[in-house]
Design an enzyme around this catalytic site. Sequence first.
Site, short mmCIF file in Angstrom:
data_model
loop_
_atom_site.label_atom_id
_atom_site.label_comp_id
_atom_site.label_asym_id
_atom_site.label_seq_id
_atom_site.Cartn_x
_atom_site.Cartn_y
_atom_site.Cartn_z
N SER A 143 4.48 51.43 20.48
CA SER A 143 5.84 51.69 20.02
C SER A 143 5.90 51.26 18.55
CB SER A 143 6.82 50.87 20.87
OG SER A 143 8.10 50.90 20.31
N LYS A 169 4.90 56.21 20.20
CA LYS A 169 6.36 56.31 20.26
C LYS A 169 6.88 55.86 18.91
CE LYS A 169 9.59 53.13 22.51
NZ LYS A 169 9.92 52.48 23.79
N LYS A 171 10.35 55.01 16.60
CA LYS A 171 11.78 54.72 16.64
C LYS A 171 12.48 55.63 15.64
CE LYS A 171 11.59 51.08 19.39
NZ LYS A 171 12.30 51.01 20.67
N ASP A 196 12.32 57.36 20.16
CA ASP A 196 13.27 56.46 20.84
C ASP A 196 14.46 56.22 19.92
OD1 ASP A 196 14.60 54.50 22.25
OD2 ASP A 196 12.89 53.14 22.45
N GLU A 221 13.73 59.14 24.12
CA GLU A 221 14.20 57.97 24.86
C GLU A 221 15.58 57.55 24.35
OE1 GLU A 221 11.08 55.01 25.07
OE2 GLU A 221 12.52 53.41 25.47
N ASP A 246 16.36 54.35 29.02
CA ASP A 246 15.88 52.96 28.95
C ASP A 246 17.11 52.06 29.19
OD1 ASP A 246 15.20 50.40 28.03
OD2 ASP A 246 14.22 51.04 26.20
N LYS A 270 11.61 48.74 32.66
CA LYS A 270 11.22 47.47 32.05
C LYS A 270 11.52 46.35 33.03
CE LYS A 270 11.99 48.80 27.28
NZ LYS A 270 12.77 48.60 26.06
N GLY A 298 8.33 47.89 27.39
CA GLY A 298 8.16 46.46 27.12
C GLY A 298 9.26 45.94 26.23
O1 OSB Z 1 13.56 50.34 23.21
O2 OSB Z 1 11.60 50.13 23.99
C1 OSB Z 1 12.53 49.68 23.29
C2 OSB Z 1 11.41 46.41 21.64
C3 OSB Z 1 12.61 45.76 21.52
C4 OSB Z 1 13.76 46.39 21.95
C5 OSB Z 1 13.71 47.67 22.50
C6 OSB Z 1 12.49 48.33 22.62
C7 OSB Z 1 11.33 47.71 22.16
C8 OSB Z 1 10.00 48.31 22.18
C9 OSB Z 1 8.83 47.37 22.33
O3 OSB Z 1 9.82 49.49 21.98
C10 OSB Z 1 7.65 47.91 23.00
C11 OSB Z 1 6.68 46.81 23.41
O4 OSB Z 1 7.09 45.79 24.00
O5 OSB Z 1 5.48 46.99 23.16
MG MG Z 2 13.60 52.09 24.35
#
Ligand code: OSB
Ligand code: MG
Length: 377
Positions: A143, A169, A171, A196, A221, A246, A270, A298
């Site tokens: 991510s 992924k 953001k 995401d 996402e 999510d 998660k 995660g």
């Molecule tokens: O939306 O998946 C998310 C981290 C903090 C808050 C939200 C998200 C995330 C991640 C982290 O994408 C992914 C990871 O733990 O490797």
């Molecule tokens: Mg997410």
Amino acid sequence: MSLSSKSLNIKSSEIRLLRLPLISTFTTGFGSISYKETILLKLVGGNGVCGWGEGAALPFPNYSPETTQTTLLGLKEYILPLLLNKSFMNPEEVYNTLSCIKGFNFAKAAVDCAFWMMFSTINQTSISRSLGGVWEKVGIGESVGIKKSFEETANEINLRLEQGYQRIKIKIKPGWDIKLIEFIRNKFGNIKLIVDGNSSYTLRDLEVLKILDKFHLLMIEQPLGDTDLIDHATLQKQIKTPICLDESILSAEDARRAVENGACKIINIKTGRVGGITEGKKIHDYCKQNNVGVWCGGLLESGIGRAFNIALASLPGFVYPADMSPYSIFYKEDLIEPSYEVDQEGFIKVPDKPGLGYNLDNKRINKYTQYKFCFQS
Ligand code: OSB
Ligand code: MG
């Protein structure tokens, strides 16, 4: 195989709040975090067996209403008093005992995981196997947070693809989306790509979200707000890109409602957000029965929390690579030693040992502990 042979009495527990400095700031559609806080919970049984779990909420309520501070409060004031000096045959009994408490999913997850670790230890069966896991290894993706430039994003992606990561992924947020995705697609071709939005869009952004269809993304996402199931359903009718939820999905019931109403086609499970691997498995089971793909997300957990994510992701319905980047992407050191590794094909091996499957590094756990609270009976 009988998995519920012995009853476990919970004799004492210890809650810790840890502060883990991030190597670099992690930015998403809801803001930036420069350090991670996390809660570790240790449960000790009457027979001396102990279990650890992690409640990995963030320090500020911008991803979920629960934060590390409220996880701590929930454990101390409401959750642990229901469990201490009581005996439980299996994780389901602990889960049922906590069902009278609304919310506090991250706190519940810490308890659920710690109990699973004890349960796995006394039954001498790995957590994955005890849960019904089938995969021997879990595919992973990274991510990638919002960076300063497209180039910087591309450099990070390039590095991970070279290391074997199975998908990427990125953001996105309004203004950091179409041009970036176009840039990444042009540079890396047809890689498995997820975007995401972390709830940063609304239906007013429909025209932009429609453009995403031309990039053949694996999924988008959580584009809209966490309580906007109806708006997500409206959006899904107008775009081809599958929506993955999510933030919106806190339980198996939420998953059912979202799927039945067409608010998503995929769910990111998660451990912390849904209250543990017991609930995670229920979401998985519902989705598997209804042909809805799931994958494991995660929240920058330490290796302790990740160990439970790995067990969860070994269930048969986990069909997309997990957000399970190793600690070294985010942190200087892990709380398990040795930590897990990603092989050249982008897989992590699922431990087959009873208990956590990894060794705790107590020195480091102490080093990062800001606050400790002991419950003794
Ligand atoms: O939306 O998946 C998310 C981290 C903090 C808050 C939200 C998200 C995330 C991640 C982290 O994408 C992914 C990871 O733990 O490797
Ligand atoms: Mg997410």
